[in-house]
Design an enzyme around this catalytic site. Structure first.
Site, short mmCIF file in Angstrom:
data_model
loop_
_atom_site.label_atom_id
_atom_site.label_comp_id
_atom_site.label_asym_id
_atom_site.label_seq_id
_atom_site.Cartn_x
_atom_site.Cartn_y
_atom_site.Cartn_z
N CYS A 87 36.14 -3.42 53.57
CA CYS A 87 35.19 -4.51 53.29
C CYS A 87 34.27 -4.13 52.12
O CYS A 87 34.72 -4.08 50.99
CB CYS A 87 34.40 -4.86 54.56
SG CYS A 87 33.52 -6.44 54.44
N HIS A 195 38.63 -5.33 59.00
CA HIS A 195 37.98 -4.13 59.53
C HIS A 195 38.85 -3.40 60.56
O HIS A 195 38.73 -3.66 61.76
CB HIS A 195 36.65 -4.51 60.18
CG HIS A 195 35.59 -4.88 59.19
ND1 HIS A 195 34.62 -3.99 58.78
CD2 HIS A 195 35.37 -6.03 58.50
CE1 HIS A 195 33.83 -4.58 57.90
NE2 HIS A 195 34.26 -5.82 57.71
N GLU A 197 38.43 -0.51 61.69
CA GLU A 197 37.59 0.31 62.58
C GLU A 197 37.07 -0.51 63.77
O GLU A 197 36.61 0.07 64.76
CB GLU A 197 36.42 0.94 61.81
CG GLU A 197 35.23 0.04 61.54
CD GLU A 197 35.44 -0.93 60.38
OE1 GLU A 197 36.60 -1.17 60.00
OE2 GLU A 197 34.43 -1.47 59.89
#
Lengths: 231, 55
Positions: A87, A195, A197
């Site tokens: 991002c 994302h 994560e």
């Protein structure tokens, strides 16, 4: 042997803690790196996380590229070290010239926050643990400036070189050619707007982020073995 | 639609050409991303102190 992954924290980063958690969750050793530091603390892999570095007041990622730690990241990448930009981290790496293109505001002018499906491209295997082209990963996006763009000649070069690792199945932001994730020419630097994560723990939602982060851990372990570790 | 931004740089230089060079360098390095943005540098000289007094 655990991969030692550094997660850079800029003023305005907000996804660094999730990145640190995700690395540990997948069996790596996570190390927080401060933006003002001049070295990478012996890490063999780096994550440039999401957020709003330095407020992104000028242009997303435009100020962070000048942070002291980015000199170390550039040297590390030049030596073949694996670097993953997520991002805002993707925006930083594009602004730094470590990845091709730029991220423009979403074509609809609104912030978008939802799970998206990403289709693995032929070039994705380097970062995606050998997933076959056409495989689909579900990962959340949350951004306002996420439309990847490159001038026509540059886009043609990126496509021909196989640097597009993932494309959106249903483009959420107007990215050129549905591009969601690109690598550099050498293949050791990778960036994406979704994302990974946030998508590693089944208790919290989709787990489509695992292959990318596992890919980072594998590349970091391989990089350590080569001895090409810079400061 | 076109959206633009105006940056006002105050420079301590003696020549307009030097001011323009610094302005272009700032635009190229950080203020504009050449992939998606263009820019124009306009040098505006600050009036000398005596000119301000005369006004």
């Amino acid at each position: 042997m655990k991969a030692r992954i550094g997660v850079i924290i800029f003023p305005g980063s907000c996804d660094d803690r999730d990145a640190l958690h995700a690395v540990e969750h997948l069996g790596g050793e996570a190390v927080a790196l401060w933006h003002a530091d001049a070295d990478l603390d012996d890490c063999t892999g780096v994550i440039v996380p999401g957020g709003f570095s330095y407020g992104d007041y000028l242009r997303a990622g435009a100020i962070a590229r000048f942070a002291p730690v980015m000199r170390a990241v550039e040297a590390f990448a030049a030596a073949g070290g694996p670097v993953l930009g997520i991002c805002n981290g993707f925006q930083v790496l594009c602004e730094a010239g470590l990845l091709p293109g730029v991220l423009r505001p979403n074509h609809h002018g609104r912030f978008v926050c939802r799970d998206v499906d990403l289709v693995v491209q032929a070039a994705g295997s380097h970062w995606l643990g050998g997933l076959e082209p056409g495989a689909v990963l579900r990962i959340p996006v949350k951004h306002h400036d996420g439309a990847w763009y490159a001038p026509p000649a540059e886009q043609e070069r990126v496509e021909a070189a196989g640097q597009v690792a993932l494309r959106y199945a249903d483009n959420p932001n107007g990215a050129l050619a549905d591009v969601a994730c690109v690598t550099n020419t050498a293949g050791n630097v990778c960036g994406l707007m979704p994302h990974p994560e946030h998508a590693v723990d089944a208790a919290l939602g989709p787990v489509g982020g695992r292959p990318l982060l596992q890919g980072l851990l594998a590349l970091a372990r391989a990089h350590k073995r080569t001895g090409l570790v810079t400061a | 639609m076109r959206a633009g931004r105006l940056f006002d740089l105050e420079l301590d230089v003696s020549e307009p050409a030097e001011a323009e060079r610094v302005g272009r360098e700032a635009a190229d390095r950080v203020l504009a991303n050449g992939l998606i943005e263009g820019y124009e540098v306009v040098v505006v000289e600050e009036p000398a102190a005596e000119e301000l007094v005369a006004e």
